[in-house]
Design a protein around this motif. Structure first.
Motif, PDB file in Angstrom:
ATOM      1  N   MET A   9       0.859  -1.198   0.000  1.00 49.46           N
ATOM      2  CA  MET A   9       0.000   0.000   0.000  1.00 49.46           C
ATOM      3  C   MET A   9       0.897   1.251   0.000  1.00 49.46           C
ATOM      4  SD  MET A   9      -2.353   1.586   2.976  1.00 49.46           S
ATOM      5  CE  MET A   9      -0.940   2.282   3.795  1.00 49.46           C
ATOM      6  N   PHE A  10       1.936   1.235   0.842  1.00 51.20           N
ATOM      7  CA  PHE A  10       2.855   2.371   0.880  1.00 51.20           C
ATOM      8  C   PHE A  10       3.585   2.535  -0.455  1.00 51.20           C
ATOM      9  CE2 PHE A  10       2.509   2.097   5.579  1.00 51.20           C
ATOM     10  CZ  PHE A  10       2.162   3.415   5.801  1.00 51.20           C
ATOM     11  N   TYR A  11       3.997   1.416  -1.053  1.00 50.32           N
ATOM     12  CA  TYR A  11       4.656   1.491  -2.369  1.00 50.32           C
ATOM     13  C   TYR A  11       3.719   2.180  -3.377  1.00 50.32           C
ATOM     14  CZ  TYR A  11       8.224  -1.980  -0.949  1.00 50.32           C
ATOM     15  OH  TYR A  11       9.240  -2.652  -0.330  1.00 50.32           O
ATOM     16  N   GLY A  12       2.479   1.749  -3.368  1.00 49.22           N
ATOM     17  CA  GLY A  12       1.501   2.288  -4.325  1.00 49.22           C
ATOM     18  C   GLY A  12       1.315   3.791  -4.158  1.00 49.22           C
ATOM     19  N   LEU A  13       1.116   4.209  -2.890  1.00 51.61           N
ATOM     20  CA  LEU A  13       0.900   5.641  -2.641  1.00 51.61           C
ATOM     21  C   LEU A  13       2.173   6.439  -2.942  1.00 51.61           C
ATOM     22  CD1 LEU A  13      -1.318   5.717   0.588  1.00 51.61           C
ATOM     23  CD2 LEU A  13      -1.989   5.450  -1.779  1.00 51.61           C
ATOM     24  N   ALA A  14       3.325   5.849  -2.603  1.00 51.39           N
ATOM     25  CA  ALA A  14       4.602   6.544  -2.864  1.00 51.39           C
ATOM     26  C   ALA A  14       4.830   6.706  -4.363  1.00 51.39           C
ATOM     27  CB  ALA A  14       5.754   5.773  -2.234  1.00 51.39           C
ATOM     28  N   VAL A  15       4.495   5.677  -5.137  1.00 47.04           N
ATOM     29  CA  VAL A  15       4.671   5.757  -6.597  1.00 47.04           C
ATOM     30  C   VAL A  15       3.732   6.814  -7.179  1.00 47.04           C
ATOM     31  CG1 VAL A  15       4.153   4.498  -8.733  1.00 47.04           C
ATOM     32  CG2 VAL A  15       5.658   3.488  -7.039  1.00 47.04           C
TER      33      VAL A  15
END
Lengths: 49, 230
Positions: A9-15
């Motif tokens: 989830m963090f990867y997605g939001l960070a991307v």
């Protein structure tokens, strides 16, 4: 819920934020480059006149 | 005037984006089946919708260019295409990250995914084609025709989740399902609010790119003038 779920989830939001921020930075750099080119050309033309 | 509009859009859009990030991270509950990773969806779908708006704007501007032969429309087409590509990249990559957890794979050659990638590549080709043509009028004419043909891939991308029931989830927004509620109304509202925030950001990118294209034209004109002075 497994930890990978939260990590991704963090990867997605960070991307999402990162790509948009990167594009904003690229626009800013291009803007600076264009302004510099325009100023140089105007100065050059003034000198030639 | 345009700078004021950009600042006004930023004054509304940026606080809204930050507020939405806070709500998405801390206030909306986890999805029962998917867990926290479903929050990616709040950026994945709005980014897709903004990209679609950009592609359609580019197509409309290209048609107007061919009808009116006004460089202004060519400028709008290139600015809208580049902005759309940025948001489409967000859509594609966030979808891959979500898919890695939900499907167990980074990528599937599913109809929607494949067509979204084809559209991205086709519009990237549009920007490459612009770089390959030196004459401004020829460039505007040829790329306008290209953009109109490219818009067919956008239509197929949009309809892919209805025409082919493959791995990608079907339509969830009630405006596309004829009022049938497929997701919680609170989730749907949050999607619309974040779509608005990303649309405002997209409008800022578009206006900045428009200004840059105009400055580039001024530079090209001055270069020709400087060359004539020699």
């Amino acid at each position: 819920m497994d930890e990978r779920n939260i990590t991704f989830m963090f990867y997605g939001l960070a991307v999402a934020w990162g790509l948009l921020a990167l594009y904003a930075v690229l626009l800013g750099l291009r803007e600076r480059n264009l302004t510099k080119q325009l100023d140089t050309l105007k100065r050059m033309i003034e000198e030639k006149k | 005037m345009r700078t004021k509009v950009i600042l006004a859009l930023g004054a509304i859009g940026l606080p809204l984006l930050l507020r939405n990030l806070y709500v998405i991270m801390f206030l909306v509950p986890d999805d029962l089946e998917q867990g926290p990773v479903y929050r990616i969806f709040y950026y994945h779908l709005p980014a897709f919708l903004v990209a679609m708006c950009g592609y359609i704007t580019a197509m409309a501007a290209s048609v107007l260019y061919l009808v009116k032969r006004d460089q202004k429309y060519d400028t709008i087409a290139v600015a809208a295409t580049e902005t759309a590509l940025a948001f489409a990249a967000v859509n594609l990559i966030t979808g891959m990250i979500w898919g890695r957890i939900s499907w167990g794979i980074w990528w599937a050659w599913d109809a929607r995914l494949t067509w979204a990638l084809i559209s991205w590549l086709v519009y990237f080709g549009y920007l490459m084609l612009r770089n390959a043509i030196d004459d401004p009028t020829e460039r505007a004419k040829n790329t306008a025709v290209y953009s109109i043909f490219a818009s067919a891939s956008v239509a197929v991308t949009w309809k892919a989740i209805e025409w082919w029931r493959t791995q990608h989830p079907g339509p969830v927004l009630s405006i596309r399902t004829g009022g049938v509620q497929r997701i919680d109304p609170a989730m749907e509202n949050m999607l619309y609010i974040n779509t608005l925030a990303l649309l405002l950001l997209g409008a800022i990118f578009l206006l900045v790119r428009l200004r840059q294209e105009e400055v580039q034209r001024e530079i090209d004109g001055l270069r020709r003038y400087a060359h004539a002075l020699n």
